[in-house]
Design a protein around this motif. Structure first.
Motif, mmCIF file in Angstrom:
data_model
loop_
_atom_site.group_PDB
_atom_site.id
_atom_site.type_symbol
_atom_site.label_atom_id
_atom_site.label_comp_id
_atom_site.label_asym_id
_atom_site.label_seq_id
_atom_site.Cartn_x
_atom_site.Cartn_y
_atom_site.Cartn_z
ATOM 1 N N LEU A 147 37.164 37.726 27.536
ATOM 2 C CA LEU A 147 35.785 37.467 27.985
ATOM 3 C C LEU A 147 34.776 38.197 27.104
ATOM 4 O O LEU A 147 33.723 37.664 26.759
ATOM 5 C CB LEU A 147 35.638 37.914 29.442
ATOM 6 N N ILE A 172 28.646 28.308 30.418
ATOM 7 C CA ILE A 172 29.494 29.031 31.393
ATOM 8 C C ILE A 172 30.835 28.305 31.531
ATOM 9 O O ILE A 172 31.901 28.922 31.513
ATOM 10 C CB ILE A 172 28.795 29.123 32.774
ATOM 11 N N SER A 173 30.766 26.978 31.658
ATOM 12 C CA SER A 173 31.995 26.198 31.866
ATOM 13 C C SER A 173 32.908 26.277 30.656
ATOM 14 O O SER A 173 34.129 26.417 30.803
ATOM 15 C CB SER A 173 31.653 24.740 32.151
ATOM 16 N N ASN A 174 32.305 26.167 29.446
ATOM 17 C CA ASN A 174 33.127 26.281 28.236
ATOM 18 C C ASN A 174 33.789 27.661 28.160
ATOM 19 O O ASN A 174 34.936 27.775 27.744
ATOM 20 C CB ASN A 174 32.289 26.027 26.989
ATOM 21 N N PHE A 176 34.644 29.553 30.702
ATOM 22 C CA PHE A 176 35.761 29.576 31.662
ATOM 23 C C PHE A 176 36.929 28.736 31.147
ATOM 24 O O PHE A 176 38.084 29.115 31.298
ATOM 25 C CB PHE A 176 35.312 29.076 33.040
ATOM 26 N N GLY A 177 36.602 27.579 30.550
ATOM 27 C CA GLY A 177 37.651 26.725 29.983
ATOM 28 C C GLY A 177 38.419 27.477 28.905
ATOM 29 O O GLY A 177 39.661 27.450 28.872
ATOM 30 N N HIS A 178 37.673 28.158 28.048
ATOM 31 C CA HIS A 178 38.286 28.952 26.979
ATOM 32 C C HIS A 178 39.162 30.052 27.576
ATOM 33 O O HIS A 178 40.284 30.289 27.131
ATOM 34 C CB HIS A 178 37.162 29.553 26.132
ATOM 35 N N LEU A 179 38.616 30.681 28.626
ATOM 36 C CA LEU A 179 39.335 31.765 29.313
ATOM 37 C C LEU A 179 40.658 31.248 29.896
ATOM 38 O O LEU A 179 41.701 31.900 29.785
ATOM 39 C CB LEU A 179 38.440 32.279 30.443
ATOM 40 N N ILE A 180 40.607 30.050 30.491
ATOM 41 C CA ILE A 180 41.817 29.469 31.104
ATOM 42 C C ILE A 180 42.860 29.152 30.027
ATOM 43 O O ILE A 180 44.037 29.523 30.170
ATOM 44 C CB ILE A 180 41.450 28.198 31.918
ATOM 45 N N ILE A 181 42.422 28.511 28.937
ATOM 46 C CA ILE A 181 43.382 28.140 27.886
ATOM 47 C C ILE A 181 43.982 29.395 27.243
ATOM 48 O O ILE A 181 45.198 29.496 27.070
ATOM 49 C CB ILE A 181 42.704 27.230 26.835
ATOM 50 N N MET B 49 46.278 32.651 36.322
ATOM 51 C CA MET B 49 45.304 31.789 37.001
ATOM 52 C C MET B 49 44.647 32.531 38.164
ATOM 53 O O MET B 49 43.465 32.325 38.436
ATOM 54 C CB MET B 49 45.976 30.496 37.502
ATOM 55 N N VAL B 52 41.992 34.510 36.664
ATOM 56 C CA VAL B 52 40.817 33.674 36.348
ATOM 57 C C VAL B 52 39.978 33.480 37.609
ATOM 58 O O VAL B 52 38.749 33.574 37.579
ATOM 59 C CB VAL B 52 41.263 32.301 35.765
ATOM 60 N N ILE B 220 30.600 22.584 37.330
ATOM 61 C CA ILE B 220 31.304 23.571 36.486
ATOM 62 C C ILE B 220 32.778 23.183 36.329
ATOM 63 O O ILE B 220 33.313 23.185 35.215
ATOM 64 C CB ILE B 220 31.143 25.003 37.057
ATOM 65 N N LEU B 223 33.084 20.249 33.977
ATOM 66 C CA LEU B 223 32.889 20.634 32.572
ATOM 67 C C LEU B 223 34.099 21.414 32.046
ATOM 68 O O LEU B 223 34.512 21.236 30.895
ATOM 69 C CB LEU B 223 31.607 21.472 32.431
ATOM 70 N N ILE B 224 34.689 22.252 32.903
ATOM 71 C CA ILE B 224 35.891 23.005 32.490
ATOM 72 C C ILE B 224 37.032 22.016 32.207
ATOM 73 O O ILE B 224 37.719 22.121 31.193
ATOM 74 C CB ILE B 224 36.314 24.028 33.575
ATOM 75 N N TYR B 227 36.547 20.288 29.000
ATOM 76 C CA TYR B 227 36.834 21.205 27.883
ATOM 77 C C TYR B 227 38.346 21.307 27.673
ATOM 78 O O TYR B 227 38.843 21.226 26.553
ATOM 79 C CB TYR B 227 36.229 22.575 28.211
ATOM 80 N N ILE B 228 39.074 21.448 28.788
ATOM 81 C CA ILE B 228 40.540 21.567 28.698
ATOM 82 C C ILE B 228 41.133 20.263 28.146
ATOM 83 O O ILE B 228 42.040 20.293 27.319
ATOM 84 C CB ILE B 228 41.138 21.923 30.084
ATOM 85 N N ARG B 232 43.531 20.981 25.324
ATOM 86 C CA ARG B 232 44.925 20.977 25.788
ATOM 87 C C ARG B 232 45.111 19.934 26.891
ATOM 88 O O ARG B 232 45.301 20.283 28.061
ATOM 89 C CB ARG B 232 45.306 22.369 26.341
ATOM 90 N N LEU B 235 47.846 20.112 29.736
ATOM 91 C CA LEU B 235 47.764 20.990 30.918
ATOM 92 C C LEU B 235 47.344 20.220 32.178
ATOM 93 O O LEU B 235 47.702 20.602 33.290
ATOM 94 C CB LEU B 235 46.763 22.126 30.674
#
Lengths: 208, 243
Positions: A147, A172-174, A176-181, B49, B52, B220, B223-224, B227-228, B232, B235
């Motif tokens: 982070l 913010i979403s990107n 979190f997405g980055h954080l998840i991956i 997770m 997260v 949100i 958008l996440i 992005y994923i 990826r 997933l």
């Protein structure tokens, strides 16, 4: 949440009689506090408990800036006050219960390193649950590092500005997405290194 | 928002104890139905997770005191069994930081699990029907949050008589009260009606704030997920999509 790493640092580095006390005793103490919070319905009684916890807090040399963590749950307790139709006794009762509970847990975490807490819990709770707790706690620190790096990238892309809500939401979403991956990749590496070190479904703590 | 941010000692003992019993039962059933090696292999993913979700819960949207849960996206990535285990861990960790009481961990786990499990199934259902990621994730999140918030209100309303008892405690009762399973409260004759617990104002505040929160979390989460999918797609395990 950034304060989490500081809390952990205090638990390991600070020296006071509370830090030296056995984790088992402190967890029993926390259970006693919990029992009092659940059963006590007297304002003076709860106030006395809060004063005792605050005294222990400062006697335990826990820095005052961590005290803000104990006030955080008050934000949500305010919502619950609407239930009572603003009865002053009920409001004070709720606020004192919130403060006693949060001060108790913060005091426990600020004076006891988390492996010691999980080690005690591992004796009474199912091992899969305690391992999951341990791995989650460990993962929080891994993700905090990710982070921190992500924040720089986020800042370069405009960060979070209330003037530009849509762009902020995307950022913010990107993040979190980055954080998840990154987190999922890290969890795969973590599992491989755990297996290499002989992990077979149980974590052994120092001294066991 | 869709979990109970209640301190210890406010909900009646029978209610929070039942929450723990149900969670322990489900946990035991899930553990028995999963292969040990499979669980051991997936524990680091579960931990990550859960972490997260803990970090998501720490990002406060100040004006409305809302924080994202990220339970639906975690449910989509983990599946219905692991998301239940993850929410139990998340609520325990959050309670250790004073974010919700320790005694309400069981009830919060059940409420958050509704969100995660329902989110998972709704997402796959909408994906099958719509074949488009954005509406599938958004509606799955929105509906899952609507259900979990309703469950939260339902749980809080179950303790109404206990809150009344707490409010009237002031009138000459003892300082300690531990009545397991006690439901009935002796109201004084001629007691004014306005001193009764009224869920109306609570619901009137929670639902509009919740609505903003569901929209926000829906956007949100969408958008996440997008992005994923870009980085990826494997997933998300989308049916009919090349891995």
């Amino acid at each position: 949440m950034i304060q989490l790493s500081y809390l952990d640092y205090i638990a390991v580095e600070k020296r006071s009689f509370l830090h030296r006390l056995s984790p088992k005793l402190k967890i029993i103490g926390m259970l006693v506090v919990l029992f009092v919070i659940v059963t006590m319905r007297s304002l003076p009684g709860l106030f006395l408990l809060y004063v005792i916890l605050l005294t222990l807090y400062f006697a335990g040399k826990v820095p005052a800036k961590i005290l803000s963590l104990t006030l955080y749950p008050l934000i949500f307790a305010v919502l619950f006050i609407f239930l009572s139709g603003f009865q002053i006794f009920f409001i004070l009762l709720i606020l004192l219960k919130v403060l006693c509970g949060s001060t108790g847990v913060v005091l426990l975490l600020a004076t006891t390193p988390y492996p010691s807490i999980f080690s005690v819990l591992g004796r009474v709770l199912p091992s899969s649950f305690v391992i999951a707790l341990f791995l989650t706690y460990r993962s929080i620190f891994i993700l905090l590092t990710v982070l921190e790096n992500t924040q720089h990238a986020l800042y370069l892309r405009g960060g979070v500005q209330w003037k530009h809500p849509w762009r902020s939401l995307i950022n913010i979403s990107n993040a979190f997405g980055h954080l998840i991956i990154q987190g999922i990749d890290a969890s795969e590496k973590m599992y491989e290194s755990m297996v290499l070190r002989g992990f077979k479904g149980k974590i052994h703590y120092r001294g066991e | 928002m869709s979990h109970i941010h209640l301190p210890d000692g406010v909900l009646p003992v029978w209610l929070w104890a039942s929450g723990f019993i149900v969670v322990i039962l489900i946990w035991t059933i899930l553990l028995r139905s999963m292969k040990k090696e499979d669980l051991t292999r997936r524990l680091p993913l579960l931990g990550m997770m859960a972490a997260v979700m803990v970090l998501g819960a720490s990002v406060e949207i100040i004006p409305i005191a809302y924080h994202v849960n990220l339970t639906v996206i975690s449910g989509i990535l983990l599946g219905p069994s692991l998301i239940f285990l993850a929410t139990f861990v998340v609520n325990t960790i959050l309670a250790l930081f004073g974010h919700g009481g320790i005694t309400v961990i069981g009830l919060n786990t059940l409420i958050l699990s509704i969100e995660g499990v329902l989110g998972y199934f709704l997402f796959h259902l909408f994906w099958k029907v719509l074949k488009r990621l954005t509406p599938a994730v958004f509606f799955a999140t929105f509906i899952a949050l609507l259900f979990s918030t309703s469950a939260m209100i339902g749980v809080i309303s179950l303790g109404t008589s206990h809150y009344e008892e707490l409010i009237h405690q002031e009138r000459g009762k003892g300082i300690i009260g531990f009545e397991f399973g006690k439901e009935k409260e002796e109201l004084h004759p001629g007691q004014p009606a306005e001193e009764k617990v009224n869920l109306g104002p609570f619901i009137a505040i929670v639902l509009p704030l919740g609505f903003i929160g569901w929209m926000l979390e829906g956007v949100i989460t969408t958008l996440i997920a997008r992005y994923i999918r870009r980085l990826r797609p494997d997933l998300l395990r989308l049916e009919g999509e090349p891995l």
